[in-house]
Design an enzyme around this catalytic site. Structure first.
Site, PDB file in Angstrom:
ATOM      1  N   GLY A 190      19.511  30.329  36.957  1.00 23.12           N
ATOM      2  CA  GLY A 190      20.124  29.246  36.200  1.00 23.12           C
ATOM      3  C   GLY A 190      20.664  29.702  34.855  1.00 23.12           C
ATOM      4  O   GLY A 190      21.681  29.203  34.379  1.00 23.12           O
TER       5      GLY A 190
ATOM      6  N   GLY B 220      53.483  37.155  29.833  1.00 21.33           N
ATOM      7  CA  GLY B 220      52.512  36.984  28.753  1.00 21.33           C
ATOM      8  C   GLY B 220      53.183  36.621  27.442  1.00 21.33           C
ATOM      9  O   GLY B 220      54.230  37.173  27.096  1.00 21.33           O
TER      10      GLY B 220
ATOM     11  N   GLU C 223      49.743  43.277  38.415  1.00 22.16           N
ATOM     12  CA  GLU C 223      50.191  44.660  38.682  1.00 22.16           C
ATOM     13  C   GLU C 223      50.015  44.990  40.164  1.00 22.16           C
ATOM     14  O   GLU C 223      49.780  46.140  40.528  1.00 22.16           O
ATOM     15  CB  GLU C 223      49.431  45.668  37.818  1.00 22.16           C
ATOM     16  CG  GLU C 223      49.622  45.483  36.323  1.00 22.16           C
ATOM     17  CD  GLU C 223      50.859  46.212  35.788  1.00 22.16           C
ATOM     18  OE1 GLU C 223      51.309  47.166  36.426  1.00 22.16           O
ATOM     19  OE2 GLU C 223      51.356  45.791  34.725  1.00 22.16           O
TER      20      GLU C 223
ATOM     21  N   CYS D  41      70.976  38.039  39.228  1.00 24.63           N
ATOM     22  CA  CYS D  41      72.422  38.125  39.041  1.00 24.63           C
ATOM     23  C   CYS D  41      72.803  38.302  37.578  1.00 24.63           C
ATOM     24  O   CYS D  41      72.180  37.744  36.697  1.00 24.63           O
ATOM     25  CB  CYS D  41      73.104  36.856  39.542  1.00 24.63           C
ATOM     26  SG  CYS D  41      73.033  36.704  41.311  1.00 24.63           S
ATOM     27  N   LEU D  42      73.805  39.062  37.347  1.00 29.07           N
ATOM     28  CA  LEU D  42      74.297  39.245  35.995  1.00 29.07           C
ATOM     29  C   LEU D  42      75.760  39.686  36.077  1.00 29.07           C
ATOM     30  O   LEU D  42      76.117  40.560  36.841  1.00 29.07           O
ATOM     31  CB  LEU D  42      73.482  40.338  35.296  1.00 29.07           C
ATOM     32  CG  LEU D  42      73.904  40.616  33.871  1.00 29.07           C
ATOM     33  CD1 LEU D  42      73.201  39.651  32.930  1.00 29.07           C
ATOM     34  CD2 LEU D  42      73.569  42.036  33.489  1.00 29.07           C
TER      35      LEU D  42
ATOM     36  N   ARG E  56      12.512  38.833  31.698  1.00 28.80           N
ATOM     37  CA  ARG E  56      12.157  37.650  32.472  1.00 28.80           C
ATOM     38  C   ARG E  56      11.029  37.996  33.447  1.00 28.80           C
ATOM     39  O   ARG E  56      11.175  38.874  34.284  1.00 28.80           O
ATOM     40  CB  ARG E  56      13.385  37.177  33.238  1.00 28.80           C
ATOM     41  CG  ARG E  56      13.137  36.151  34.312  1.00 28.80           C
ATOM     42  CD  ARG E  56      12.791  34.829  33.722  1.00 28.80           C
ATOM     43  NE  ARG E  56      12.966  33.758  34.709  1.00 28.80           N
ATOM     44  CZ  ARG E  56      12.429  32.551  34.564  1.00 28.80           C
ATOM     45  NH1 ARG E  56      11.682  32.271  33.513  1.00 28.80           N
ATOM     46  NH2 ARG E  56      12.642  31.613  35.460  1.00 28.80           N
TER      47      ARG E  56
ATOM     48  N   ARG F  84      19.751  44.907  43.847  1.00 26.86           N
ATOM     49  CA  ARG F  84      20.903  44.055  43.550  1.00 26.86           C
ATOM     50  C   ARG F  84      21.681  44.567  42.341  1.00 26.86           C
ATOM     51  O   ARG F  84      22.903  44.453  42.294  1.00 26.86           O
ATOM     52  CB  ARG F  84      20.436  42.617  43.284  1.00 26.86           C
ATOM     53  CG  ARG F  84      19.928  41.915  44.518  1.00 26.86           C
ATOM     54  CD  ARG F  84      19.207  40.618  44.180  1.00 26.86           C
ATOM     55  NE  ARG F  84      20.142  39.581  43.761  1.00 26.86           N
ATOM     56  CZ  ARG F  84      19.774  38.344  43.435  1.00 26.86           C
ATOM     57  NH1 ARG F  84      18.496  38.009  43.473  1.00 26.86           N
ATOM     58  NH2 ARG F  84      20.666  37.453  43.080  1.00 26.86           N
TER      59      ARG F  84
ATOM     60  N   GLN G 255      16.091  45.370  41.779  1.00 29.75           N
ATOM     61  CA  GLN G 255      16.626  46.714  41.506  1.00 29.75           C
ATOM     62  C   GLN G 255      17.832  46.993  42.408  1.00 29.75           C
ATOM     63  O   GLN G 255      18.873  47.480  41.956  1.00 29.75           O
ATOM     64  CB  GLN G 255      15.545  47.774  41.761  1.00 29.75           C
ATOM     65  CG  GLN G 255      14.359  47.711  40.822  1.00 29.75           C
ATOM     66  CD  GLN G 255      13.143  48.436  41.374  1.00 29.75           C
ATOM     67  OE1 GLN G 255      13.262  49.266  42.294  1.00 29.75           O
ATOM     68  NE2 GLN G 255      11.962  48.139  40.841  1.00 29.75           N
TER      69      GLN G 255
END
Lengths: 657, 657
Positions: free
Chosen positions: B393, B163, B416, B144-145, B298, B320, B318
């Site tokens: 881990g 933001g 958005e 409203c205005l 690893r 994954r 691979q």
């Protein structure tokens, strides 16, 4: 929105049925509660029973009335302070001593329920408490030991992630290879090693012990690492249940068969995975509670300009959330019955049952737990993410707890074995079972029974016809959930058979082409052994849920809603395998997919008016849930609630800059 | 492990090709780098070009050499302190002024790259900076205005999530319905409203402004809410580009057609989604970099007792990770080309292009952005989770940053426009396009072209034959990625056509059964319109990537690896639609699934030796990546690195308790 209105719902409550169950606070959610087709108190009574209901209330009320457990939603607390809080609360739990040794003997399920309750409050606290309670279960894995001198050969042999070790533990149980002076290695044994001075908490000489640092979640628990360099420990510190060393250095053991010793260890390890399956379910319960209650009160748009409808009325929102609610009920029954299987197995161990049946039960439980942990933790992880998104920006606020649940559930995918790696254990079991069967070596059927091959082998032919016949009927007339849930069940039986055959064929093919056992297995995981293990455990969960509904002790008034949940869960998980069902010829033409999709959406529509009541059954009190948008009265969307959730923030004034 | 060794790799570097590109630090990852089939510097050069490479280095080096931007991996910083840091760093960025107005005019892409760079460092900082830079883009929605008095009619009309508003903003741009004294409403207009006193930061009278509180991520940015109660603002504060009010209260506007005004707003909103698609990609780049480098260093288990192999050698690992690496390359090209489309559209707006082509371009960009944001943000969210789990881990340690990436990427699924809701915009566009086409109303083809119906309509018949013919050939002989990527492309064309037809049919069916437009649309989302929108955008991304590789400007030495990435991406996303391909009759029998699965695993095996080099192309410097296990030299698994990552923790001593 097109779901039929249920006008003749009857709450057939048994005598004393809702005694002691407190009412749910009244509010906007009552609109849905009035539409429910069943009594949530009757459901709670059926699922948990008087004793557990009273026990949970006792635990929840005790925590709520103790100022030490007070907290605000979404508090921003530094890691060190979180740990201190968890430490203090943990000490308090030892004072409360909610479950005594006698209690456990009388009702082993109580220990799981206590873990549920503490986890619903805070998983760090639950973990810290149970690690301290069962202190001897902490273990470190080392590679070398001689004359009781403990050393880690190199950095990669350091043991990481030991709970409570980061800051406070003074003693640790270390698993190490035992070498006697004659140079012989007697395999893994456990030793008590002092790692810190109890007064100063300084590390002992030769011990490098430290903190893993901040984790994504569960930061009330300090996880540590340890490296040993020529640490001398007295001979008495060898935990000599499975083997001992005499003062003159000779090894003596009561066990003749090293394999049986190893088998017993495997059984003990299953306990962790059985527990984690349940812990993941608890997380899913909390997330679904928050999202369903939010969706039933949050209104957005509507068919008319001036009237907004709850987002739960949208088919898309139902489809996003209600399958996870169905999964909660399927996994609730599965984890409970599986815990009972595990207790039975442990009793067998205590009674020194050496029968083939006991040995086979141990293997079957190992195979099940290696698949149930992946199923449970992944379902929860995906479900929490879906709930987070389904609550929009509110789900992204820390105070509504979905982020914490996601972070706290996440390690369930990793510890006690990475989910993807664990599934290999399950498929190994299934393939070896089938091989023995084919060679006529097994005379026993499985115990639980999660497999039943002499029945299964017929499914590939029988159920195709059955499926088509039933689906034509169902699709055109009316959907009865009893019949509907038998459709995915039959499909799963076929699927497990098909994937077993395919996996065996693939392994054989890889080996024939010259690969060793290691490579052949690795190259048979994706699309074969991995899918097999998942289908196997989904079938088991579905079969048990289906059997529960057929059970004559299940109250008639609850069968309808439970049947719908069962059908929805089965069809929903089956959608992940539809391409394989076509590939193998179990499905053909467009009808199967049409049927499954229509059935899922119809079931969602039928269940949306029951969703709030179904969530009331699984929800802890508001104080424990600790999520403003998940409040039991549904007053999440008022200014007063919003501002109350922000009392720790300044509204009119900023302190910064 | 069965992938062919590439022995004849040639680094055909063009002149000056690697000038200015710093070398990657040497270490354990070199083993893989030496196996790469292409030069990573040539790839970087091809994808980014000299100017952008130099610009990125400038930004990265500037941040690294400024002590204000120093940080430790996994720091535990309270929310208020995070905000203060982001605020100070943001001020510093204004001093650096990396991209001037002239720079943007010369090369609009630079603004996106600056956002990439800042986001790679910290998304909160990037958001805070760009919100301040484009201050007039902050908006509040009020209802409203009158006489320039601003009021929120009730709590639900409060605007949330603005933001910078939580703590610091002093002025805000408010979108409100404009009422003139005659009681007439002129629709949404924008006003500048002072919300806080710039000196005290106290809220102005009638303004309730506050902080949303802690979020799951991006906590350096303060998001706020605002509620207005009779706030008087001067007439001059109306931003009068689209309409003004004279001192005596009459409304005047330069626009004749309210729809065109609204269309321009829609176009502007697409910019946000185009940007978010790119932001999600940046998150995926970081996560994949960490996980691939970790997996290549690893080591766990191996074919022989005494030799462990990198986990990247396992087919499961691979499978994954590498599809997400392929997605990075597919989305890299897509987001770049899509940004250019958007720039073209904006130039049209600036030039006041009133042509049908410009209008159609706006609609098409709107439809694409409403699907590309869901595709990008979901791919990143799932990819980050997979990377987290694939690092075990270590992935769960805060210092390795995967948790932060998951938390920071999460809102991309929500703001958005919620992903699921946005997809409806895309399917609406497609359905209306098809309807106009069927009615012969459109004479134009799409501009970009993301749809091409006169070609598409033949696919349902042609490609079935084509697929079977090519797959027999490919499956039995050798896989050429050029041919392989045309298989999913053809399947996607068919899929978009099929789902268009099905969605139209479903909508018609729902309306025929008496439902209104609102309900009919809602009941056609799941399995129809939603799948259609996803298939449409996946097809577009795949088509553009495919075209890039065919382009004669693409260096011959890069085509092979890009072709494999393209084929892998296409086949991998297609696996989500296989049931529909069977349902519609495009697939039949077991061969299609066999072919697709075999092709995916073969491509993974072919790409695993290129994976580290492919990651070198997309990775920022270690200082920006800020993840010990993702370090460029691969020295993540040594004691010294581990302890260095824990310098802020006590190793020998605890301070607590």
């Amino acid at each position: 929105m097109s779901a039929p209105a249920i006008t003749d719902a009857k709450y057939v409550l048994g005598e004393k049925m809702d005694e002691g169950i407190p009412d749910i606070p009244s509010g906007p959610l009552d609109i849905y509660r009035k539409k429910a087709s069943f009594s949530w108190k009757q459901m709670l009574q059926f699922l948990e029973g008087d004793e557990i209901i009273a026990f949970k209330q006792h635990v929840f009320r005790t925590l709520e009335s103790d100022p030490l457990f007070a907290r605000q939603p979404g508090e921003d607390i530094p890691v060190e302070q979180k740990r201190e809080l968890a430490f203090r609360r943990c000490k308090q739990l030892f004072k409360y001593d909610f479950v005594t040794r006698d209690d456990v003997m009388q009702n082993p399920w109580k220990m799981t329920i206590l873990n549920d309750c503490l986890g619903m409050y805070d998983w760090s606290l639950g973990a810290k408490y149970f690690l301290n309670k069962g202190v001897t279960t902490d273990s470190l894995l080392m590679l070398c030991l001689s004359e009781f001198v403990i050393s880690s050969p190199d950095f990669e042999a350091a043991k990481f992630w030991v709970g409570n070790l980061g800051k406070t533990a003074t003693h640790s149980v270390v698993f190490a290879q035992l070498y006697t002076p004659d140079g012989q290695c007697h395999g893994l044994h456990s030793f008590i090693v002092q790692v810190r001075d109890p007064k100063t908490l300084l590390a002992m000489p030769g011990v490098m012990v430290g903190d893993m640092g901040k984790k994504l979640g569960q930061n009330g628990l300090d996880n540590g690492f340890a490296i040993f360099h020529n640490v001398r420990i007295p001979r008495e510190n060898l935990l000599n249940k499975t083997g001992d060393v005499t003062p003159d250095g000779r090894y003596v053991s009561p066990f003749k068969d090293p394999n049986k010793r190893f088998g017993a260890s495997l059984g003990a390890l299953s306990g962790g995975r059985v527990g984690i399956t349940r812990m993941a379910l608890v997380n899913l319960k909390l997330a679904v509670t928050v999202a369903v209650r939010f969706s039933a009160t949050r209104r957005q748009f509507g068919p008319k300009e001036d009237e907004e409808i709850p987002v739960l009325e949208y088919q898309l929102q139902q489809w996003r959330l209600l399958p996870f609610l169905a999964a909660v009920y399927a996994l609730e029954h599965f984890t409970r019955s599986f815990c009972m299987n595990f207790v039975e197995f442990q009793i067998g161990l205590l009674m020194k049952d050496k029968s083939d049946r006991q040995a086979e039960l141990g293997r079957e439980i190992h195979a099940m737990s290696c698949a149930s942990k992946p199923l449970g933790s992944w379902t929860a992880q995906r479900g929490i993410q879906e709930c987070r998104e389904a609550c929009g920006g509110h789900g992204y606020l820390a105070m509504n707890r979905l982020g914490e649940l996601r972070d706290d559930n996440d390690p369930n995918c990793t510890y006690e074995g990475d989910n993807n790696v664990l599934l290999q254990q399950t498929s190994n079991y299934l393939l070896s079972w089938m091989q023995h069967k084919q060679q006529g070596l097994y005379t026993l059927e499985t115990n639980l029974p999660t497999l039943n091959f002499h029945t299964l082998l017929y499914y590939s032919f029988q159920t195709l016809i059955q499926f088509l016949a039933s689906s034509v009927h169902l699709f055109n007339v009316i959907i009865s959930s009893d019949v509907v849930s038998s459709v995915p069940l039959a499909a799963y039986k076929w699927l497990v058979c098909f994937l077993l055959g395919e996996s065996q064929r693939k392994l054989f093919h890889e080996k024939s082409s010259g690969l060793g056992d290691f490579e052949a297995r690795n190259n048979s995981q994706v699309y074969y052994c991995r899918s097999l293990a998942i289908a196997y455990i989904e079938h088991t969960v579905l079969q048990r849920f289906h059997d529960l509904i057929q059970d004559e002790q299940t109250p008639a008034a609850l069968r309808s809603v439970l049947g719908r949940l069962c059908a929805l869960y089965g069809l929903w998980t089956l959608t992940n395998h539809m391409a394989i069902l076509y590939q193998g010829g179990y499905f053909s033409g467009r009808q199967p997919v049409d049927f499954i999709h229509t059935a899922i959406l119809t079931l969602c529509g039928q269940l949306k008016d029951d969703a709030v009541a179904l969530v009331d059954v699984i929800a802890p009190p508001d104080f424990i849930l600790n999520s403003p948008i998940g409040k039991a009265d549904g007053e999440s969307y008022s200014l007063s609630t919003f501002l109350a959730g922000h009392t720790f923030l300044s509204i009119r004034k900023t302190e910064l800059y």
